[in-house]
Design an enzyme around this catalytic site. Structure first.
Site, PDB file in Angstrom:
ATOM      1  N   ASP A 193      61.625  68.740 -39.545  1.00 36.11           N
ATOM      2  CA  ASP A 193      61.397  67.381 -39.694  1.00 36.11           C
ATOM      3  C   ASP A 193      61.371  66.726 -38.532  1.00 36.11           C
ATOM      4  O   ASP A 193      62.723  66.528 -37.910  1.00 36.11           O
ATOM      5  CB  ASP A 193      62.020  66.773 -40.901  1.00 36.11           C
ATOM      6  N   CYS A 358      67.109  55.432 -45.969  1.00 35.29           N
ATOM      7  CA  CYS A 358      66.516  56.255 -46.627  1.00 35.29           C
ATOM      8  C   CYS A 358      67.247  57.625 -46.594  1.00 35.29           C
ATOM      9  O   CYS A 358      66.575  58.814 -46.226  1.00 35.29           O
ATOM     10  CB  CYS A 358      65.026  56.503 -46.203  1.00 35.29           C
TER      11      CYS A 358
HETATM   12  C1  LIG Z   1      64.101  61.809 -39.969  1.00 28.41           C
HETATM   13  C2  LIG Z   1      62.954  61.195 -40.687  1.00 28.41           C
HETATM   14  N1  LIG Z   1      62.275  61.873 -41.425  1.00 28.41           N
HETATM   15  C3  LIG Z   1      61.169  61.461 -42.324  1.00 28.41           C
HETATM   16  C4  LIG Z   1      60.886  60.255 -42.158  1.00 28.41           C
HETATM   17  C5  LIG Z   1      59.435  59.592 -42.757  1.00 28.41           C
HETATM   18  O1  LIG Z   1      58.851  59.083 -41.997  1.00 28.41           O
HETATM   19  P1  LIG Z   1      57.401  58.467 -42.386  1.00 28.41           P
HETATM   20  O2  LIG Z   1      57.752  57.463 -43.417  1.00 28.41           O
HETATM   21  O3  LIG Z   1      56.745  57.903 -41.435  1.00 28.41           O
HETATM   22  O4  LIG Z   1      56.839  59.429 -43.434  1.00 28.41           O
HETATM   23  C6  LIG Z   1      61.718  59.512 -41.251  1.00 28.41           C
HETATM   24  C7  LIG Z   1      61.515  57.892 -41.236  1.00 28.41           C
HETATM   25  O5  LIG Z   1      62.161  57.150 -40.767  1.00 28.41           O
HETATM   26  C8  LIG Z   1      62.597  59.923 -40.551  1.00 28.41           C
HETATM   27  O6  LIG Z   1      63.634  59.111 -39.870  1.00 28.41           O
END
Ligand SMILES: Cc1ncc(COP(=O)(O)O)c(C=O)c1O
Length: 402
Positions: A193, A358
């Site tokens: 990720d 989140c």
């Molecule tokens: C580490 C990480 N992964 C995934 C995401 C998800 O990104 P998106 O909401 O653009 O799909 C975020 C969003 O803040 C994040 O910080």
């Protein structure tokens, strides 16, 4: 070295007033602001190029196809991939979900993920539990580093090891290369990720040797609604399609379907062409400054942010303990909820994030906090903004503690 003050002139929103104060935008980990090149580029797309690419044979559609293909090539080059390995999706979340729905998991397989994850790299795997897939959570140590021992002793039948390259809460930059090597030694696939790493540092998928890598355009100066899933060529055949429809086939007869090759195989339906085009322009902009320059500047700025934050009595810092970390400061002011901190700063035009980011299991179970305030920086932020932010934090803590 590039000049951040010059860079700021390219971002019209940075000249705005918020609640009567000059905007200080410190919520870059949530989404970033857009330079004129991207804003005007999107308008140009609709004024000059708009058509449905890959389908119609007319000239306008050919131009749109060319713009879409060129965007894919630019983005591939940006992470040292091949164009066919770049799948356009909506965001990092969709990229990760695509893998979770398309990899053929079997009952008894294991997926290894970690406590550092954003929900986007957690929920798609926890969902698989109901299909009899084991989900192992790798823990973090007192410095918010992933416990590497767990990657050395992966569960039997590990099909996928997935982890964040950079945490959106603790800032931790993980040792992706080593984790990938250990996972491959155990014959597992790997998904990185990279939502918080690709915008801030040079990421090279060939050097990492990952099988999948996910990121969002909107966190790297690009438009909302466009993201990328990199899928290594050798691995593409292992995936089934999770969405089917227009332009992902070569021929359809009711009893015989011949599918297209990737990347189109994974891009059913009319895509966000304007988004891909805009992301291509964002990549041009980042390249024009140079990712090394951005990385170096942000490192300096982050150091300054921590130095100033540590001078404030009465704040608890929840980030920046790992060997390497990104431009993120997560903190709490005891006695105030993080949302209250964000509201108070907003009154002065300073925009930060608050809450669980989140990443509730990380914040609640591991950092033992009920949320956190977070300032996250990008290439257009300055020392003066950090001075204003920390001065305001000092005021807040002074009023709170008398
Ligand atoms: C580490 C990480 N992964 C995934 C995401 C998800 O990104 P998106 O909401 O653009 O799909 C975020 C969003 O803040 C994040 O910080």
């Amino acid at each position: 070295m590039f000049d951040p003050y010059k860079v700021r002139e390219d971002f019209p929103i940075l000249g705005r007033k918020i609640n009567g104060h000059n905007l200080i935008y410190f919520d870059n980990a949530a989404t970033t602001q857009k330079p004129n090149k991207v804003i005007e580029g999107i308008s140009y797309f609709y004024r000059e190029l708009n058509a449905n690419p890959l389908r119609s044979v007319h000239s306008l559609a050919q131009n749109a196809t060319k713009a879409y293909n060129e965007a894919r090539e630019k983005i591939a080059k940006f992470i040292n991939a091949e164009p066919e390995e770049i799948i356009f999706v909506r965001n990092a979340t969709e990229a990760i979900n695509l893998v979770s729905f398309s990899l053929p998991f079997r009952k008894g397989d294991s997926v290894v993920t970690t406590y550092l994850e954003h929900h986007s790299n957690l929920l798609p795997w926890l969902r698989l539990k109901k299909n009899g897939i084991n989900v192992k959570m790798v823990d973090i140590d007192e410095n918010y580093e992933l416990k590497m021992d767990d990657f050395e002793h992966l569960p039997r039948n590990t099909k996928l090891v997935t982890f964040t390259h950079a945490s959106n809460v603790t800032g931790t930059i993980t040792n992706a290369k080593k984790i990938i090597k250990l996972a491959h030694e155990a014959r597992s696939l790997t998904l990185v990720d990279a939502a918080q790493s690709v915008p801030h540092m040079k990421v090279d998928v060939k050097e990492l040797d990952c099988d999948f890598l996910a990121f969002s355009g909107h966190k790297m100066l690009g438009p909302l609604g466009i993201g990328v899933l990199y899928i290594k060529k050798d691995v593409q055949r292992q995936l089934s399609t999770f969405m089917e429809g227009g332009e992902m086939i070569q021929s359809v007869e009711i009893n015989k379907i011949i599918y297209a090759e990737p990347p189109l195989l994974f891009e059913a339906g009319t895509q966000n062409i304007e988004g891909a085009y805009g992301l291509g322009l964002a990549v041009d902009y980042l390249n024009s400054i140079g990712m090394k320059n951005i990385e170096r500047y942000e490192e300096k700025l982050t150091k300054y942010l921590y130095q100033k934050a540590k001078e404030i009595n009465g704040i608890e810092i929840l980030s920046g303990k790992s060997k390497q970390f990104g431009p993120i400061l997560s903190f709490n002011i005891p006695g105030l909820h993080s949302h209250d901190v964000a509201f108070l700063l907003d009154k002065k035009g300073i925009e930060i994030r608050s809450g669980f980011h989140c990443a509730q299991p990380l914040i609640e179970d591991k950092l033992k906090a009920n949320g956190a305030a977070r300032a996250s920086l990008y290439l257009y932020n300055t020392k003066e903004e950090i001075d204003a932010f920390t001065a305001e934090l000092k005021e807040i803590t002074k009023h709170l503690h008398g």
